[in-house]
Write a protein that holds these residues in place. Structure first.
Motif, PDB file in Angstrom:
ATOM      1  N   ILE A 148      48.905  29.740  46.918  1.00  0.00           N
ATOM      2  CA  ILE A 148      47.744  29.005  47.278  1.00  0.00           C
ATOM      3  C   ILE A 148      47.795  27.389  46.565  1.00  0.00           C
ATOM      4  O   ILE A 148      47.451  26.327  47.112  1.00  0.00           O
ATOM      5  CB  ILE A 148      46.359  29.699  46.557  1.00  0.00           C
ATOM      6  N   GLY A 170      40.524  34.190  44.944  1.00  0.00           N
ATOM      7  CA  GLY A 170      41.661  34.517  44.178  1.00  0.00           C
ATOM      8  C   GLY A 170      40.914  35.559  42.726  1.00  0.00           C
ATOM      9  O   GLY A 170      41.635  36.454  42.369  1.00  0.00           O
ATOM     10  N   LYS A 171      39.792  35.000  42.368  1.00  0.00           N
ATOM     11  CA  LYS A 171      39.153  35.538  41.331  1.00  0.00           C
ATOM     12  C   LYS A 171      38.683  37.280  41.975  1.00  0.00           C
ATOM     13  O   LYS A 171      38.933  38.148  41.186  1.00  0.00           O
ATOM     14  CB  LYS A 171      37.917  35.206  40.982  1.00  0.00           C
ATOM     15  N   GLY A 190      41.918  39.122  42.414  1.00  0.00           N
ATOM     16  CA  GLY A 190      42.257  39.414  40.918  1.00  0.00           C
ATOM     17  C   GLY A 190      41.659  40.851  40.119  1.00  0.00           C
ATOM     18  O   GLY A 190      42.218  41.447  39.285  1.00  0.00           O
ATOM     19  N   ASN A 237      44.549  42.613  39.904  1.00  0.00           N
ATOM     20  CA  ASN A 237      45.265  41.997  38.798  1.00  0.00           C
ATOM     21  C   ASN A 237      44.559  42.001  37.521  1.00  0.00           C
ATOM     22  O   ASN A 237      44.720  41.071  36.785  1.00  0.00           O
ATOM     23  CB  ASN A 237      45.518  40.507  39.324  1.00  0.00           C
ATOM     24  N   ILE A 272      42.874  35.562  37.932  1.00  0.00           N
ATOM     25  CA  ILE A 272      42.853  34.964  39.112  1.00  0.00           C
ATOM     26  C   ILE A 272      44.186  35.298  39.777  1.00  0.00           C
ATOM     27  O   ILE A 272      45.246  34.862  39.014  1.00  0.00           O
ATOM     28  CB  ILE A 272      42.518  33.514  39.281  1.00  0.00           C
ATOM     29  N   THR A 273      44.274  35.562  41.061  1.00  0.00           N
ATOM     30  CA  THR A 273      45.780  35.579  41.892  1.00  0.00           C
ATOM     31  C   THR A 273      45.687  34.490  42.678  1.00  0.00           C
ATOM     32  O   THR A 273      44.763  33.771  43.278  1.00  0.00           O
ATOM     33  CB  THR A 273      45.769  36.848  42.734  1.00  0.00           C
ATOM     34  N   PHE A 274      46.895  33.796  42.700  1.00  0.00           N
ATOM     35  CA  PHE A 274      47.254  32.951  43.667  1.00  0.00           C
ATOM     36  C   PHE A 274      48.285  33.267  44.925  1.00  0.00           C
ATOM     37  O   PHE A 274      48.819  32.330  45.500  1.00  0.00           O
ATOM     38  CB  PHE A 274      47.728  31.634  42.673  1.00  0.00           C
ATOM     39  N   SER A 275      48.360  34.432  44.888  1.00  0.00           N
ATOM     40  CA  SER A 275      49.164  34.907  46.043  1.00  0.00           C
ATOM     41  C   SER A 275      48.522  35.375  47.130  1.00  0.00           C
ATOM     42  O   SER A 275      47.512  36.220  47.309  1.00  0.00           O
ATOM     43  CB  SER A 275      50.032  36.152  45.578  1.00  0.00           C
ATOM     44  N   GLN A 281      48.969  38.920  47.927  1.00  0.00           N
ATOM     45  CA  GLN A 281      48.223  39.871  47.368  1.00  0.00           C
ATOM     46  C   GLN A 281      46.636  40.052  48.118  1.00  0.00           C
ATOM     47  O   GLN A 281      46.088  40.942  48.135  1.00  0.00           O
ATOM     48  CB  GLN A 281      47.783  39.676  45.988  1.00  0.00           C
ATOM     49  N   ILE A 282      46.347  38.807  48.712  1.00  0.00           N
ATOM     50  CA  ILE A 282      44.878  38.475  49.307  1.00  0.00           C
ATOM     51  C   ILE A 282      44.921  39.576  50.605  1.00  0.00           C
ATOM     52  O   ILE A 282      43.978  40.205  50.810  1.00  0.00           O
ATOM     53  CB  ILE A 282      44.858  37.199  49.542  1.00  0.00           C
TER      54      ILE A 282
END
Length: 320
Positions: A103, A155-156, A159, A163, A167-170, A173-174
């Motif tokens: 992201i 992302g949150k 996450g 996670n 927060i994920t930025f992948s 993963q989303i």
């Protein structure tokens, strides 16, 4: 083999060739749908292909006052950035390049075409381009804040489930989250964020009513006023590819999931969903609204999309 694979990704799928074809098709669908909404016949869906190849055959004229190299390289830089973005966007389970910070990379890369437009316009030395440049800067300031908030919200949400709350930025993963828990659009707390992104897509693409930078009837296409031939064709292609990338990003963020497991079918499904997003987000607004004033654009995006994105972020942070 690895090198050949990446060359294929960059040049064919999901890179240059695929993005070009799909982007031009989506652009044609957009024009056709707008025409039908306005009770016109409209051009054929493949008209953008005719326009693109026609421009490739035209003479490239560089103004005497222009900075030649900057003027000619600017559209190419924008195209390279967009092709790179296409490599990071998953199509259900398929992705050419996946990192832990997709992201963040996409946010930066999506800014480059706008900067390239600004640089190219500045290099032309035209006063019309100068006006368009200032408007493009206003547009960037307008949409970047709500766009970042939307991405942080997604992302949150992911996450918190996958996670440990971080927060994920992948994007991968989303997509995996949606494969397990269903598309994001089905989560009521994320509906405001989805609406915000639907409003952001037209200005990111440079479409009516947010096409303040080019505004053909006001400033003769602004930064593009001095462009012709191949450089103009590349800028027009950038517009089409950006349409595909932004709508495909929406599909990945809100409408993704397990898919069918068959690559060709998943690709076709991604394109169809992107076309639907084009109709909902771009074509409808283009058909029913007129161009906003510069100050109205800034006020609109810092009010409505930002508020919607913040609402979703707060709801997600509260655990909804």
């Amino acid at each position: 083999m690895v090198v050949l694979s990446y060359l294929f990704y960059v040049l064919v799928f999901p890179g240059l060739l695929f993005s070009t074809i799909v982007g031009l098709i989506l652009s044609g669908i957009d024009r056709k749908v707008v025409a039908r909404m306005q009770k016109r016949i409209g051009p054929p869906i493949i008209q953008p292909f005719y326009d693109f190849f026609k421009l490739l055959g035209k003479e490239t004229i560089v103004p005497r006052t222009a900075s030649r190299k900057t003027f000619l390289y600017a559209p190419v830089i924008g195209l390279l950035a967009l092709v790179t973005v296409a490599l990071f966007i998953p199509m259900f389970k398929f992705t050419a390049i996946s990192t832990v910070a997709d992201i963040i990379v996409i946010i930066y890369l999506l800014t480059i075409p706008a900067v390239a437009l600004i640089i190219g316009g500045a290099a032309s030395g035209s006063p019309y381009a100068g006006v368009g440049i200032s408007r493009e800067m206003v547009a960037i300031i307008s949409y970047e804040l709500p766009l970042v908030i939307v991405l942080l919200t997604i992302g949150k949400k992911v996450g918190m489930a996958l996670n440990n709350g971080a927060i994920t930025f992948s994007l991968s993963q989303i997509v995996n989250y949606q494969a397990q828990y269903g598309p994001m659009i089905t989560k009521w707390s994320l509906i405001p964020a989805a609406i915000a992104l639907l409003l952001i897509i037209p200005i990111k693409v440079g479409s009516v009513p947010f096409d303040i930078a080019e505004a053909e009837t006001e400033i003769c296409e602004g930064p593009l006023v001095e462009y012709s031939g191949v450089p103009l064709a590349i800028f027009k292609l950038n517009h089409a590819i950006k349409m595909f990338i932004m709508t495909s990003l929406f599909v990945t963020l809100f409408l993704s999931g397990k898919g069918t497991g068959i690559l060709i079918v998943d690709i076709l499904l991604q394109v169809i969903l992107s076309a639907i997003v084009v109709i909902v987000s771009i074509s409808t607004l283009k058909a029913i609204t007129a161009r906003l004033k510069v100050e109205q654009v800034l006020k609109f995006f810092w009010t409505y999309p930002t508020a919607l994105a913040l609402l979703s972020l707060i709801l997600v942070w509260m655990g909804f």
